[in-house]
Design a protein around this motif. Structure first.
Motif, PDB file in Angstrom:
ATOM      1  N   ASN A 247       0.834  -1.191   0.000  1.00  0.00           N
ATOM      2  CA  ASN A 247       0.000   0.000   0.000  1.00  0.00           C
ATOM      3  C   ASN A 247       0.872   1.244   0.000  1.00  0.00           C
ATOM      4  N   SER A 248       0.231   2.357  -0.380  1.00  0.00           N
ATOM      5  CA  SER A 248       0.943   3.626  -0.426  1.00  0.00           C
ATOM      6  C   SER A 248       0.018   4.741   0.028  1.00  0.00           C
ATOM      7  N   ASP A 249       0.623   5.778   0.620  1.00  0.00           N
ATOM      8  CA  ASP A 249      -0.176   6.913   1.095  1.00  0.00           C
ATOM      9  C   ASP A 249      -0.414   7.944  -0.001  1.00  0.00           C
ATOM     10  N   LYS A 250       0.223   7.756  -1.164  1.00  0.00           N
ATOM     11  CA  LYS A 250       0.070   8.693  -2.271  1.00  0.00           C
ATOM     12  C   LYS A 250      -0.173   7.930  -3.558  1.00  0.00           C
ATOM     13  N   GLY A 251      -0.478   8.693  -4.599  1.00  0.00           N
ATOM     14  CA  GLY A 251      -0.674   8.084  -5.896  1.00  0.00           C
ATOM     15  C   GLY A 251      -2.057   7.488  -6.072  1.00  0.00           C
ATOM     16  N   LEU A 252      -2.323   7.089  -7.307  1.00  0.00           N
ATOM     17  CA  LEU A 252      -3.593   6.472  -7.672  1.00  0.00           C
ATOM     18  C   LEU A 252      -3.362   4.988  -7.892  1.00  0.00           C
ATOM     19  N   LYS A 253      -4.081   4.149  -7.124  1.00  0.00           N
ATOM     20  CA  LYS A 253      -3.879   2.714  -7.212  1.00  0.00           C
ATOM     21  C   LYS A 253      -5.051   2.073  -7.937  1.00  0.00           C
ATOM     22  N   VAL A 254      -4.754   1.324  -8.986  1.00  0.00           N
ATOM     23  CA  VAL A 254      -5.747   0.546  -9.717  1.00  0.00           C
ATOM     24  C   VAL A 254      -5.194  -0.867  -9.847  1.00  0.00           C
ATOM     25  N   GLY A 255      -5.772  -1.789  -9.083  1.00  0.00           N
ATOM     26  CA  GLY A 255      -5.243  -3.142  -9.069  1.00  0.00           C
ATOM     27  C   GLY A 255      -3.861  -3.151  -8.457  1.00  0.00           C
ATOM     28  N   GLU A 256      -2.882  -3.632  -9.219  1.00  0.00           N
ATOM     29  CA  GLU A 256      -1.499  -3.659  -8.749  1.00  0.00           C
ATOM     30  C   GLU A 256      -0.660  -2.593  -9.439  1.00  0.00           C
ATOM     31  N   VAL A 257      -1.305  -1.528  -9.890  1.00  0.00           N
ATOM     32  CA  VAL A 257      -0.612  -0.434 -10.585  1.00  0.00           C
ATOM     33  C   VAL A 257      -0.790   0.846  -9.784  1.00  0.00           C
ATOM     34  N   PHE A 258       0.333   1.501  -9.499  1.00  0.00           N
ATOM     35  CA  PHE A 258       0.336   2.783  -8.807  1.00  0.00           C
ATOM     36  C   PHE A 258       0.761   3.861  -9.802  1.00  0.00           C
ATOM     37  N   THR A 259      -0.023   4.924  -9.901  1.00  0.00           N
ATOM     38  CA  THR A 259       0.294   6.049 -10.784  1.00  0.00           C
ATOM     39  C   THR A 259       0.621   7.265  -9.927  1.00  0.00           C
ATOM     40  N   VAL A 260       1.784   7.867 -10.178  1.00  0.00           N
ATOM     41  CA  VAL A 260       2.231   9.013  -9.374  1.00  0.00           C
ATOM     42  C   VAL A 260       2.660  10.143 -10.301  1.00  0.00           C
ATOM     43  N   PRO A 302      11.700   8.342  -4.981  1.00  0.00           N
ATOM     44  CA  PRO A 302      11.646   9.740  -5.432  1.00  0.00           C
ATOM     45  C   PRO A 302      11.415   9.775  -6.939  1.00  0.00           C
ATOM     46  N   SER A 303      10.181   9.975  -7.358  1.00  0.00           N
ATOM     47  CA  SER A 303       9.840   9.852  -8.781  1.00  0.00           C
ATOM     48  C   SER A 303      10.574  10.870  -9.637  1.00  0.00           C
ATOM     49  N   GLY A 304      11.023  11.987  -9.051  1.00  0.00           N
ATOM     50  CA  GLY A 304      11.734  12.988  -9.851  1.00  0.00           C
ATOM     51  C   GLY A 304      13.102  12.534 -10.291  1.00  0.00           C
ATOM     52  N   LYS A 305      13.658  11.541  -9.601  1.00  0.00           N
ATOM     53  CA  LYS A 305      14.995  11.063  -9.936  1.00  0.00           C
ATOM     54  C   LYS A 305      14.965   9.787 -10.749  1.00  0.00           C
ATOM     55  N   VAL A 306      13.775   9.306 -11.089  1.00  0.00           N
ATOM     56  CA  VAL A 306      13.657   8.068 -11.848  1.00  0.00           C
ATOM     57  C   VAL A 306      13.593   8.392 -13.328  1.00  0.00           C
ATOM     58  N   THR A 307      14.462   7.727 -14.092  1.00  0.00           N
ATOM     59  CA  THR A 307      14.512   7.993 -15.529  1.00  0.00           C
ATOM     60  C   THR A 307      13.414   7.250 -16.290  1.00  0.00           C
ATOM     61  N   GLN A 308      13.045   6.063 -15.805  1.00  0.00           N
ATOM     62  CA  GLN A 308      12.002   5.286 -16.485  1.00  0.00           C
ATOM     63  C   GLN A 308      10.622   5.796 -16.076  1.00  0.00           C
ATOM     64  N   ARG A 309       9.669   5.649 -16.984  1.00  0.00           N
ATOM     65  CA  ARG A 309       8.298   6.054 -16.710  1.00  0.00           C
ATOM     66  C   ARG A 309       7.461   4.898 -16.161  1.00  0.00           C
ATOM     67  N   THR A 310       7.875   3.677 -16.391  1.00  0.00           N
ATOM     68  CA  THR A 310       7.180   2.502 -15.893  1.00  0.00           C
ATOM     69  C   THR A 310       8.199   1.560 -15.253  1.00  0.00           C
ATOM     70  N   ILE A 311       7.971   1.233 -13.989  1.00  0.00           N
ATOM     71  CA  ILE A 311       8.933   0.410 -13.258  1.00  0.00           C
ATOM     72  C   ILE A 311       8.176  -0.728 -12.567  1.00  0.00           C
ATOM     73  N   ASP A 312       8.738  -1.918 -12.663  1.00  0.00           N
ATOM     74  CA  ASP A 312       8.158  -3.097 -12.009  1.00  0.00           C
ATOM     75  C   ASP A 312       8.923  -3.403 -10.729  1.00  0.00           C
ATOM     76  N   TYR A 313       8.148  -3.645  -9.653  1.00  0.00           N
ATOM     77  CA  TYR A 313       8.738  -3.947  -8.356  1.00  0.00           C
ATOM     78  C   TYR A 313       8.131  -5.233  -7.803  1.00  0.00           C
ATOM     79  N   ILE A 334       4.931   6.671 -13.729  1.00  0.00           N
ATOM     80  CA  ILE A 334       5.193   8.084 -13.433  1.00  0.00           C
ATOM     81  C   ILE A 334       4.667   8.914 -14.591  1.00  0.00           C
ATOM     82  N   THR A 335       3.759   9.851 -14.288  1.00  0.00           N
ATOM     83  CA  THR A 335       3.117  10.650 -15.331  1.00  0.00           C
ATOM     84  C   THR A 335       3.293  12.132 -15.044  1.00  0.00           C
ATOM     85  N   SER A 336       3.290  12.920 -16.122  1.00  0.00           N
ATOM     86  CA  SER A 336       3.394  14.380 -15.965  1.00  0.00           C
ATOM     87  C   SER A 336       2.029  15.028 -15.904  1.00  0.00           C
ATOM     88  N   VAL A 337       0.963  14.244 -16.133  1.00  0.00           N
ATOM     89  CA  VAL A 337      -0.399  14.757 -16.041  1.00  0.00           C
ATOM     90  C   VAL A 337      -0.867  14.633 -14.596  1.00  0.00           C
TER      91      VAL A 337
END
Length: 429
Positions: A247-260, A302-313, A334-337
């Motif tokens: 779980n996360s305190d931020k971002g939008l969670k849909v299933g097993e995908v977190f959008t920040v 820290p999403s600002g320091k991540v070069t990839q837009r989609t990361i699997d964990y 990671i989205t700019s919208v």
């Protein structure tokens, strides 16, 4: 022989019969009634015990005698004490232990010992015009109160779920005729495939232990004169991990995908039900390879320091006692919208997609219906032209009606057939 002489024997016999009946009735009316407790008297060691006796009679008494005897386990009678009117004659061996206050026939025993358990016999003799007597027996049981039970757990270090067993043993320092009852969370435990008891119920065996066996156990020790309960015992049972989630305190969670959003730091928590607590490791998948990036239940990205837009964990939980592990996968986008705009756009797109799908379905259905009606009449006519003689060709110029007008619906094409003496038959291409 005169009449009086003849009747004399009968008169004497009749007088004797009357006397016998009189004295019989007198004996019944003057009978001694002796009342004692009908049930076993429970006594406590070290405490006094009073054996209550009541008696009554209907004659003028000149002397009342009370006698107490004891019948112990060897079934031998022992004289305890007796009284005549107000005078008490005790047995010198027991004069400090037994007390009698006549004319009350009750016996006081003080103090009571285990050896005093047995039958007590009281006899009352009343002398008046005649002597009447009665006796009764009183059964006495003596118990030692139970002390607080102590529960021992084996193994004291705990047991692993589905592998180990746990044995609980209940003991008391003092107590006679002790009965044991095991409790879990305040409710009695009954025999089952998991719970087995010893012959006297002082031992509880749990085979094998499972997570559901965790709870507050206690032992209830009872006897006829006391009840005591042990302290609460909570056996240690090792289990898990179960129900691993991220779980996360931020971002939008849909299933097993977190959008920040870009530039937003996001904190992930990995948790699972386990005893002892799990050890956690975070694994990242990149370039068809995986590697551990952090240990512990928390991961900050820290999403600002991540070069990839989609990361699997992947979060992995491991219980080092049970030897079991579990893992869960999730993706971070990671989205700019802005997330609010993204969510609204997602809702709009969803509605538009539904409308578009319905429209395409209707258009496709109308097109198929048009093509079917367009080519079906042509195929029927062409087949008849190829198989019928010339006389039948002319019949094809006219079509008979149908009972159902919908069968006539469609596109019709006029075909002309020349005279038999003219050119050869023309075919529609």
């Amino acid at each position: 022989m005169g009449h009086d002489a003849f009747m004399e024997p009968f008169s004497n016999s009749f007088c004797e019969l009357q006397c016998k009946i009189y004295f019989l009735l007198l004996g019944i009316c003057s009978a001694l009634k002796l009342t004692v407790p009908s049930h076993t008297i429970q006594g406590i060691e070290g405490k006094p015990l009073n054996l209550a006796v009541d008696y009554n009679f209907n004659i003028t008494a000149s002397e009342i005698q009370i006698i107490w005897l004891f019948e112990g386990p060897p079934t031998t009678l022992k004289y305890l004490l007796s009284s005549v009117n107000q005078s008490v004659v005790p047995d010198l061996e027991y004069q400090q232990k037994f007390t009698l206050i006549p004319p009350n026939a009750s016996l006081m025993i003080n103090p009571l010992h285990i050896s005093d358990e047995g039958n007590y016999i009281v006899k009352v003799n009343v002398r008046g015009n005649e002597t009447i007597a009665a006796s009764q027996k009183i059964q006495v049981a003596v118990d030692v109160p139970v002390t607080e039970p102590i529960v021992h757990t084996q193994p004291s270090s705990g047991a692993v779920e589905y592998v180990g067993n746990i044995t609980l043993t209940c003991t008391v320092r003092k107590g006679t005729r002790v009965a044991y009852q095991w409790m879990k969370n305040g409710k009695p435990i009954h025999a089952s495939p998991s719970y087995t008891f010893s012959s006297n119920n002082d031992t509880l065996l749990i085979v094998p232990v499972v997570k559901e066996d965790i709870g507050n156990y206690s032992c209830l020790a009872t006897n006829p004169v006391s009840v005591m309960e042990s302290e609460i015992i909570t056996p240690i049972i090792y289990y898990g991990p179960y129900g691993l989630t991220v779980n996360s305190d931020k971002g939008l969670k849909v299933g097993e995908v977190f959008t920040v959003d870009v530039g937003e730091d996001i904190l992930f928590d990995c948790s699972a039900d386990s005893n002892p607590p799990n050890t956690y490791s975070w694994i990242q998948r990149a370039d068809n390879a995986t590697y551990v990036i952090k240990y512990g239940p928390h991961l900050e990205i820290p999403s600002g320091k991540v070069t990839q837009r989609t990361i699997d964990y992947m979060c992995c939980a491991y219980n080092n006692v049970t030897g079991k592990r579990d893992e869960t996968h999730f993706t971070v986008i990671i989205t700019s919208v802005g997330l609010e705009k993204l969510a609204q756009k997602g809702k709009s797109l969803s509605s538009l997609a539904v409308i578009t799908g319905i429209s395409l379905f209707l258009i496709l259905s109308m097109t198929l219906l048009f093509l079917w009606k367009r080519y079906q009449p042509y195929k029927v006519i062409q087949k008849k032209l190829q198989s019928s003689p010339d006389a039948d060709y002319r019949k094809a110029q006219t079509f008979s009606g149908h009972e159902n007008a919908l069968d006539d619906f469609g596109i019709y094409e006029f075909v002309a057939f020349p005279d038999a003496t003219g050119c050869s038959r023309a075919r529609h291409k």
